[in-house]
Each structure stands twice: as C-alpha cells, then as structure tokens.
Design an enzyme around this catalytic site. Structure first.
Site, mmCIF file in Angstrom:
data_model
loop_
_atom_site.group_PDB
_atom_site.id
_atom_site.type_symbol
_atom_site.label_atom_id
_atom_site.label_comp_id
_atom_site.label_asym_id
_atom_site.label_seq_id
_atom_site.Cartn_x
_atom_site.Cartn_y
_atom_site.Cartn_z
ATOM 1 N N TYR A 1 0.850 -1.188 0.000
ATOM 2 C CA TYR A 1 0.000 0.000 0.000
ATOM 3 C C TYR A 1 0.883 1.235 0.000
ATOM 4 O O TYR A 1 1.815 1.335 0.800
ATOM 5 C CB TYR A 1 -0.889 -0.014 1.247
ATOM 6 C CG TYR A 1 -1.807 1.178 1.382
ATOM 7 C CD1 TYR A 1 -2.919 1.307 0.560
ATOM 8 C CD2 TYR A 1 -1.578 2.157 2.340
ATOM 9 C CE1 TYR A 1 -3.779 2.394 0.687
ATOM 10 C CE2 TYR A 1 -2.432 3.246 2.477
ATOM 11 C CZ TYR A 1 -3.526 3.353 1.651
ATOM 12 O OH TYR A 1 -4.375 4.429 1.774
ATOM 13 N N LYS B 1 3.501 9.841 8.571
ATOM 14 C CA LYS B 1 3.170 9.308 9.911
ATOM 15 C C LYS B 1 3.960 9.975 11.050
ATOM 16 O O LYS B 1 3.679 11.093 11.394
ATOM 17 C CB LYS B 1 3.389 7.797 9.932
ATOM 18 C CG LYS B 1 2.718 7.082 8.738
ATOM 19 C CD LYS B 1 1.458 6.394 9.069
ATOM 20 C CE LYS B 1 0.945 5.580 7.906
ATOM 21 N NZ LYS B 1 -0.441 5.241 7.979
ATOM 22 N N ASP C 1 9.566 3.455 0.047
ATOM 23 C CA ASP C 1 8.473 4.065 0.797
ATOM 24 C C ASP C 1 8.663 3.730 2.276
ATOM 25 O O ASP C 1 8.425 2.613 2.714
ATOM 26 C CB ASP C 1 7.131 3.520 0.279
ATOM 27 C CG ASP C 1 5.951 4.192 0.952
ATOM 28 O OD1 ASP C 1 6.153 4.885 1.959
ATOM 29 O OD2 ASP C 1 4.812 4.001 0.460
HETATM 30 C C1 LIG Z 1 3.704 2.495 3.223
HETATM 31 C C2 LIG Z 1 2.693 3.598 3.081
HETATM 32 N N1 LIG Z 1 2.837 4.514 2.109
HETATM 33 C C3 LIG Z 1 1.969 5.526 1.960
HETATM 34 C C4 LIG Z 1 0.880 5.658 2.792
HETATM 35 C C5 LIG Z 1 -0.076 6.789 2.603
HETATM 36 O O1 LIG Z 1 0.053 7.695 3.655
HETATM 37 P P1 LIG Z 1 -1.163 8.648 4.048
HETATM 38 O O2 LIG Z 1 -2.227 7.777 4.653
HETATM 39 O O3 LIG Z 1 -0.575 9.629 5.008
HETATM 40 O O4 LIG Z 1 -1.629 9.280 2.790
HETATM 41 C C6 LIG Z 1 0.687 4.728 3.806
HETATM 42 C C7 LIG Z 1 -0.469 4.836 4.694
HETATM 43 O O5 LIG Z 1 -0.760 3.994 5.513
HETATM 44 C C8 LIG Z 1 1.598 3.662 3.955
HETATM 45 O O6 LIG Z 1 1.442 2.729 4.885
#
Ligand SMILES: Cc1ncc(COP(=O)(O)O)c(C=O)c1O
Length: 403
Positions: free
Chosen positions: A152, A263, A236
C-alpha cells in the site's frame, strides 16, 4: 487490572447517543467516515479522546491504542513535548503563505538523521508517493513505474489497483504490478523493458502484504537493476521509518534515489515528505526548472513542522531501541502462546487465518485497539503493564475467534 476489564464502558458525561451519531455520520458522509481504510463491519466506533497509551471512544469504552492512528502516534496521545511545541507554534499563527523556520528545522533534523540531502513536505504520505513518482518520471523522461502486489502506498492513481473504479486504462499502461518479492518477475521486466522503467517503488516491510521484512537479496537486486538501467529506486518509508533512526533502507545497506516519509514525522498532525539527493530533488527547484508541479496550501504548515520536530527529537536512538525491544518481546510472547504474528520491532501484525473483522472486534472488546487488518504498533507511552495486559487480551481474542 485484568485484560478484559481494561475495556470499560462508562458513559462519558455529555456524550452523544452513539447510534444517533452514527446515523448522522452516514447521512452526511459516505459510509460515515472520510477514510475508506477505517471500515470494519458494521462500523467502527468513534473516537473521543486519547491520553498516553489509551483511547476513549464516544460510548465511553477505554482501549489500549495499538492503532496509534495507523502507526503515526509514536508517543501515544497528549505527549507533553508535542503539546508544548504545538501550543508555541499556534501562538505565532496557524499557517502562512510563506515558508517558515520550522520547516527548515525539521528538514535539517531529518537530513542529519537520514543522510537524504533535500526534503519537501506534504500533508500526507499519499502526496509524497505521488510526487516521488512524478519526480522519477520527470528526471528519467520515462513513464513506467514498477511496484509490488499488496504493497500500500496511499491512494493516488498510479498506486491504486486498476480494478478499482475510477482508475483509467491509460494509468495502468504506465504501471506494472509484480508479485511481491519476485526476483524472477523483476528480472523479466528489466530484461524486456529495463530502459523504459522510470522507477521501482518498494516498501521494505509492506503491511498489507503481510508485514514480512523484505529479502535482502531481492532488495539488492532492485538496487542493482535500477542503477544499471538508469531507473530510480524509491523506498516508501512512510510506515517503516519508525523502526530505525534513519529508516529501514540503511539496514539493507542500500541508498535509494528517493524515499517517502509520513506518519511519525508529523507528531500526530497531517504530514508526508519526499527526500533524496540534491540532483534529483532539483526537479522541484524553481531556479533550475523545468519545474515539477508541487503546491499545497497547507504543505509544511508550522503546526505540523513543530509537532513533527518535537516527536522525532524525542524518538532518538535509545527510545527506538527500547521500543523495538519491547515490540520484539511482545511478538515473541504472542508466538510462544501460539499466535501467528509477523513484523519487526515496534510493528507487528496478527496473521491468523480467521475473519479479520471478527478478530478486530474480539480485540477491541478485550481492550486492544488494532488496525483493521490486525496491525499493532507500539508507542513510547505504553508501560510494561499495558503490554502485559495487551498480550493476555490478544491471546484470548485470537483463541475466541478461532473457536
Ligand atoms: C507504506 C505507506 N505509504 C503511503 C501511505 C499513505 O500515507 P497517508 O495515509 O498519510 O496518505 C501509507 C499509509 O498507511 C503507507 O502505509
């Protein structure tokens, strides 16, 4: 306190009728929430307040917060240094149409900590990943993005599966989704179309794919293939940053071209960030142009920058080591009790073959608030007593759902 008595449900004075509140929510907000990711049938409770490791919902139930707003609240709720930093920033003003010293301070801290030379802030991890992809396409002059099944990366178009409504056919022509961790698939793509690949986007411990740490051999192959073909490697770290002082990438001995964050670096306020080498990040430099578009009225807003700096300053090496070791202890304790659990350090996920919504409710009713897919994240606010309580409750919940 026993595991089950931690879930008290004294009516909060002045609390709205919970059924009425849920009905009002559904009337004005599709499925009653602005976050599709929060769905557990029939509907999740509504939060009222949080203090240290505990959350109180609108019906008065108090639960140990292992959700931590999906791993963001590294210090739990109402952490004094963050409260103070927000109050000080608030006193100066909520946001301005100019950059602030607070943005510089957070970028400097993160640069010194991670080695990534330049930083840009957004309001979400979704935006950070979206910009990483755009930047990679701009810098390489190529369109194709390679990513992995089950990982994700937020909800921008290139990282949303093509079977979801609203994603155009054109979008998935420029994105290739490979089986998670498949070296063979990766080699085939680079063999066939390596010189078309703008970037490989990877999460080193993807939550939704099962929270298994990635295989170092595979990660090295991603680094080598991208380098050989002039493609970028984007890591990521939106979730995994909390696991080490400089994120998870360095523990694999690799340096990505770009990395995305979110986060914990916002201290509980909306945040995302893209970081990388100056030569790549100059795609966003108005002085060198042609400029890759990046606006955002509230990007790098001073409240987030202040809260984020307070959060990461307090999350230093000793704090990280301590939290990871407590997470490892909890994971081993659950494993020893026969619970199937994946993860590393302060992040773990229950991987039992049971109905995940039943498991979520079984946990919640026993006083443990998890992510909707049974993701558990620790905060520095958790005491040994909290963790012991949680271990008993989790084992009990899993056994109840299995039978
Ligand atoms: C690995 C990863 N990348 C990107 C995101 C997206 O972040 P946001 O929810 O702040 O848009 C998340 C969200 O849980 C994530 O777990």
């Amino acid at each position: 306190m026993s595991a089950t008595s931690s879930h008290s449900s004294d009516k909060v004075a002045g609390a709205p009728d919970i059924d009425d509140l849920a009905a009002r929510a559904r009337a004005v907000i599709p499925s009653g929430t602005s976050r599709s990711t929060l769905y557990v049938p029939p509907a999740v409770p509504m939060a009222r307040s949080g203090r240290s490791a505990w959350l109180t919902d609108e019906s008065g139930s108090r639960v140990l917060d292992f959700n931590n707003n999906y791993t963001s609240l590294i210090h739990g709720h109402h952490f004094e240094p963050i409260q103070r930093a927000i109050a000080e920033a608030l006193d100066e003003g909520t946001s301005f149409g100019l950059p602030t010293r607070r943005e510089v301070a957070l970028a400097e801290h993160l640069r010194d900590r991670t080695g990534h030379e330049q930083w840009r802030f957004s309001n979400s991890g979704t935006e950070a990943v979206m910009q990483a992809i755009r930047c990679a396409r701009a810098v390489t002059g190529r369109d194709l993005i390679v990513r992995f099944e089950g990982s994700y990366h937020g909800t921008s178009d290139p990282v949303t599966d093509s079977d979801r409504p609203g994603i155009t056919c054109a979008e998935h022509e420029t994105v290739m989704v490979l089986p998670q961790g498949s070296l063979a698939a990766l080699q085939t793509v680079f063999g066939d179309r390596g010189d078309d690949v703008a970037a490989v986007l990877i999460d080193l411990m993807p939550n939704r794919a099962g929270l298994e740490p990635a295989d170092p051999e595979f990660i090295n192959a991603v680094r080598q293939l991208t380098t050989r073909h002039g493609s970028l490697m984007i890591v990521d770290e939106v979730i995994t940053f909390r696991l080490a002082l400089n994120g998870l990438g360095p523990s694999y001995g690799i340096a990505p071209d770009l990395a995305t964050f979110g986060k914990v670096i916002g201290g509980g306020l909306p945040v995302g960030a893209l970081a990388g080498r100056t030569d790549i990040m100059s795609a966003f430099d108005a002085k060198t142009g042609p400029l890759v578009a990046w606006g955002g009225t509230f990007s790098a807003n001073p409240l987030t920058m202040a809260a984020g700096l307070a959060a990461v300053q307090a999350y230093d090496q000793p704090a990280i080591d301590d939290l990871n070791s407590r997470g490892n202890q909890l994971r081993h304790c659950l494993s020893d009790a026969g619970v199937k659990v994946n993860g590393r350090g302060s992040l773990m996920r229950i991987m039992e073959k049971v109905d995940v919504s039943d498991l979520w409710w079984a946990l919640y009713r026993r006083g443990v608030f998890a992510g909707t897919n049974a993701l558990l994240s620790l905060s520095t606010a958790m005491t040994h007593e909290d963790l012991n309580l949680a271990a008993d409750a989790i084992v009990d919940a899993v056994q109840a759902v299995r039978s």
